[in-house]
Design an enzyme around this catalytic site. Structure first.
Site, PDB file in Angstrom:
ATOM      1  N   LYS A  13       1.635  28.416  23.980  1.00  0.00           N
ATOM      2  CA  LYS A  13       2.631  27.594  24.681  1.00  0.00           C
ATOM      3  C   LYS A  13       3.989  27.614  23.976  1.00  0.00           C
ATOM      4  O   LYS A  13       5.014  27.758  24.621  1.00  0.00           O
ATOM      5  CB  LYS A  13       2.186  26.116  24.772  1.00  0.00           C
ATOM      6  CG  LYS A  13       1.001  25.874  25.678  1.00  0.00           C
ATOM      7  CD  LYS A  13       0.796  24.377  25.919  1.00  0.00           C
ATOM      8  CE  LYS A  13       0.586  23.598  24.631  1.00  0.00           C
ATOM      9  NZ  LYS A  13      -0.658  23.926  23.924  1.00  0.00           N
ATOM     10  N   ARG A  88      -0.268  15.037  27.570  1.00  0.00           N
ATOM     11  CA  ARG A  88      -1.552  15.489  27.059  1.00  0.00           C
ATOM     12  C   ARG A  88      -2.681  14.543  27.474  1.00  0.00           C
ATOM     13  O   ARG A  88      -3.828  14.771  27.105  1.00  0.00           O
ATOM     14  CB  ARG A  88      -1.480  15.482  25.539  1.00  0.00           C
ATOM     15  CG  ARG A  88      -1.569  16.860  24.893  1.00  0.00           C
ATOM     16  CD  ARG A  88      -1.482  16.606  23.414  1.00  0.00           C
ATOM     17  NE  ARG A  88      -1.820  17.718  22.588  1.00  0.00           N
ATOM     18  CZ  ARG A  88      -0.986  18.665  22.185  1.00  0.00           C
ATOM     19  NH1 ARG A  88       0.250  18.675  22.598  1.00  0.00           N
ATOM     20  NH2 ARG A  88      -1.403  19.602  21.366  1.00  0.00           N
ATOM     21  N   ARG A 127      -3.905  31.983  12.441  1.00  0.00           N
ATOM     22  CA  ARG A 127      -2.478  31.689  12.597  1.00  0.00           C
ATOM     23  C   ARG A 127      -1.843  31.213  11.290  1.00  0.00           C
ATOM     24  O   ARG A 127      -2.379  30.378  10.593  1.00  0.00           O
ATOM     25  CB  ARG A 127      -2.334  30.628  13.687  1.00  0.00           C
ATOM     26  CG  ARG A 127      -0.932  30.187  13.943  1.00  0.00           C
ATOM     27  CD  ARG A 127      -0.830  29.523  15.282  1.00  0.00           C
ATOM     28  NE  ARG A 127      -1.199  28.124  15.239  1.00  0.00           N
ATOM     29  CZ  ARG A 127      -1.019  27.293  16.277  1.00  0.00           C
ATOM     30  NH1 ARG A 127      -0.534  27.749  17.410  1.00  0.00           N
ATOM     31  NH2 ARG A 127      -1.358  26.047  16.175  1.00  0.00           N
ATOM     32  N   ARG A 138      -1.087  25.970   8.946  1.00  0.00           N
ATOM     33  CA  ARG A 138      -0.762  24.610   9.349  1.00  0.00           C
ATOM     34  C   ARG A 138      -1.949  23.730   9.003  1.00  0.00           C
ATOM     35  O   ARG A 138      -3.096  24.135   9.211  1.00  0.00           O
ATOM     36  CB  ARG A 138      -0.541  24.606  10.872  1.00  0.00           C
ATOM     37  CG  ARG A 138       0.787  24.033  11.294  1.00  0.00           C
ATOM     38  CD  ARG A 138       1.036  24.273  12.761  1.00  0.00           C
ATOM     39  NE  ARG A 138       0.229  23.414  13.626  1.00  0.00           N
ATOM     40  CZ  ARG A 138       0.338  23.386  14.964  1.00  0.00           C
ATOM     41  NH1 ARG A 138       1.207  24.175  15.560  1.00  0.00           N
ATOM     42  NH2 ARG A 138      -0.409  22.593  15.681  1.00  0.00           N
ATOM     43  N   ARG A 149      -9.529  19.531  17.679  1.00  0.00           N
ATOM     44  CA  ARG A 149      -8.427  19.639  18.646  1.00  0.00           C
ATOM     45  C   ARG A 149      -8.907  20.213  19.977  1.00  0.00           C
ATOM     46  O   ARG A 149      -8.437  19.819  21.039  1.00  0.00           O
ATOM     47  CB  ARG A 149      -7.303  20.496  18.071  1.00  0.00           C
ATOM     48  CG  ARG A 149      -6.454  19.714  17.052  1.00  0.00           C
ATOM     49  CD  ARG A 149      -5.660  20.625  16.150  1.00  0.00           C
ATOM     50  NE  ARG A 149      -4.686  21.423  16.837  1.00  0.00           N
ATOM     51  CZ  ARG A 149      -4.261  22.612  16.411  1.00  0.00           C
ATOM     52  NH1 ARG A 149      -4.745  23.128  15.311  1.00  0.00           N
ATOM     53  NH2 ARG A 149      -3.347  23.263  17.088  1.00  0.00           N
TER      54      ARG A 149
HETATM   55  P1  ADP Z   1      -1.226  22.608  19.598  1.00  0.00           P
HETATM   56  O1  ADP Z   1      -0.794  22.805  21.023  1.00  0.00           O
HETATM   57  O2  ADP Z   1      -1.349  23.904  18.863  1.00  0.00           O
HETATM   58  O3  ADP Z   1      -2.416  21.715  19.428  1.00  0.00           O
HETATM   59  P2  ADP Z   1       1.130  20.965  19.054  1.00  0.00           P
HETATM   60  O4  ADP Z   1       2.139  21.493  18.142  1.00  0.00           O
HETATM   61  O5  ADP Z   1       1.451  20.854  20.498  1.00  0.00           O
HETATM   62  O6  ADP Z   1      -0.131  21.860  18.797  1.00  0.00           O
HETATM   63  O7  ADP Z   1       0.640  19.505  18.571  1.00  0.00           O
HETATM   64  C1  ADP Z   1       0.197  19.278  17.265  1.00  0.00           C
HETATM   65  C2  ADP Z   1      -0.318  17.849  17.142  1.00  0.00           C
HETATM   66  O8  ADP Z   1       0.737  16.912  17.450  1.00  0.00           O
HETATM   67  C3  ADP Z   1      -1.444  17.466  18.116  1.00  0.00           C
HETATM   68  O9  ADP Z   1      -2.715  17.860  17.640  1.00  0.00           O
HETATM   69  C4  ADP Z   1      -1.272  15.939  18.175  1.00  0.00           C
HETATM   70  O10 ADP Z   1      -1.803  15.297  17.044  1.00  0.00           O
HETATM   71  C5  ADP Z   1       0.232  15.772  18.144  1.00  0.00           C
HETATM   72  N1  ADP Z   1       0.785  15.753  19.521  1.00  0.00           N
HETATM   73  C6  ADP Z   1       1.620  16.673  20.084  1.00  0.00           C
HETATM   74  N2  ADP Z   1       1.927  16.338  21.348  1.00  0.00           N
HETATM   75  C7  ADP Z   1       1.268  15.182  21.619  1.00  0.00           C
HETATM   76  C8  ADP Z   1       1.160  14.344  22.757  1.00  0.00           C
HETATM   77  N3  ADP Z   1       1.790  14.617  23.907  1.00  0.00           N
HETATM   78  N4  ADP Z   1       0.401  13.224  22.658  1.00  0.00           N
HETATM   79  C9  ADP Z   1      -0.239  12.921  21.527  1.00  0.00           C
HETATM   80  N5  ADP Z   1      -0.194  13.678  20.418  1.00  0.00           N
HETATM   81  C10 ADP Z   1       0.539  14.800  20.455  1.00  0.00           C
END
Ligand code: ADP
Length: 204
Positions: A13, A88, A127, A138, A149
């Protein structure tokens, strides 16, 4: 144009969001990136979010939704945006819909990047990102956290696919292939002309 990019962790994404947003001429807004910037900056928001992120859990909706509302109120998002990593949960999606309605807007499209789970685990465990000249993993890409996750995605985020399908907004694309191939499918699904390879980058 107002677009949401949906897909599991590791679907690509972030990469696609940057490319597609540039083509749409709108900002790519990534909640994950905003949270990570706050964690590095050791802000209050960052300290709160870090606990959840490191555990592979979602940051609570009240923190996340307020943050996104503020970001969407900035002038550069007025003419459109590409949201990456938000919403999400169904609750986040409902609140996004309501705040856009208040502003007299709505979403134009939700683009779901589809990748099977086996491929996701493979991508995430390999990654690395560049930090201060070094390739590091990360914190939330550690195997136990990746598994969590993916469970959180399946339980809390995957239902958004049906939510947006019912709203008539959903387009799903196969996100396995080269970055260019996936971009090309994405642009086609969004009805944006794909001039990649036409030797006329960003001419218009
Ligand atoms: P990925 O898509 O690889 O899981 P992101 O960079 O989008 O990673 O998100 C990393 C972390 O940030 C998530 O696992 C969560 O803890 C937090 N996060 C990101 N966006 C949201 C959201 N919309 N609501 C709640 N937590 C979020």
């Amino acid at each position: 144009m107002r677009v949401v990019l949906l897909g599991p962790p590791g679907a690509g994404k972030g990469t696609q969001a940057q490319i597609i947003a540039a083509r749409m001429n709108v900002p790519a807004i990534s909640t994950g990136d905003i949270f990570r910037a706050n964690v590095s900056g050791q802000t209050e928001l960052g300290k709160k979010a870090k606990v959840f992120m490191d555990a592979g859990e979602l940051v609570p909706d009240e923190i996340t939704v307020a943050m996104v509302k503020d970001r969407l109120a900035e002038p550069d998002a007025e003419a459109g945006f590409l949201l990456d990593g938000f919403p999400r949960t169904i609750a986040q999606a409902e609140q996004l819909r309501d705040s856009l309605t208040e502003l007299g807007h709505g979403l134009d499209r939700v683009l779901e990047l589809v990748v099977d789970e086996e491929e996701l685990v493979r991508r995430l465990s390999g990654r690395r990102m560049l930090v201060d000249g070094q390739m590091v993993q990360r914190e939330d890409d550690k195997p136990e956290t990746v598994r969590r996750r993916l469970v959180v995605y399946r339980e809390q985020t995957a239902p958004l696919s049906g939510f947006y399908e019912e709203a008539g907004l959903l387009a799903r694309i196969d996100a396995i292939g080269s970055v260019e191939e996936v971009t090309s499918r994405a642009l086609q699904a969004l009805g944006i002309q794909d001039s990649a390879g036409a030797g006329r980058p960003d001419a218009d």
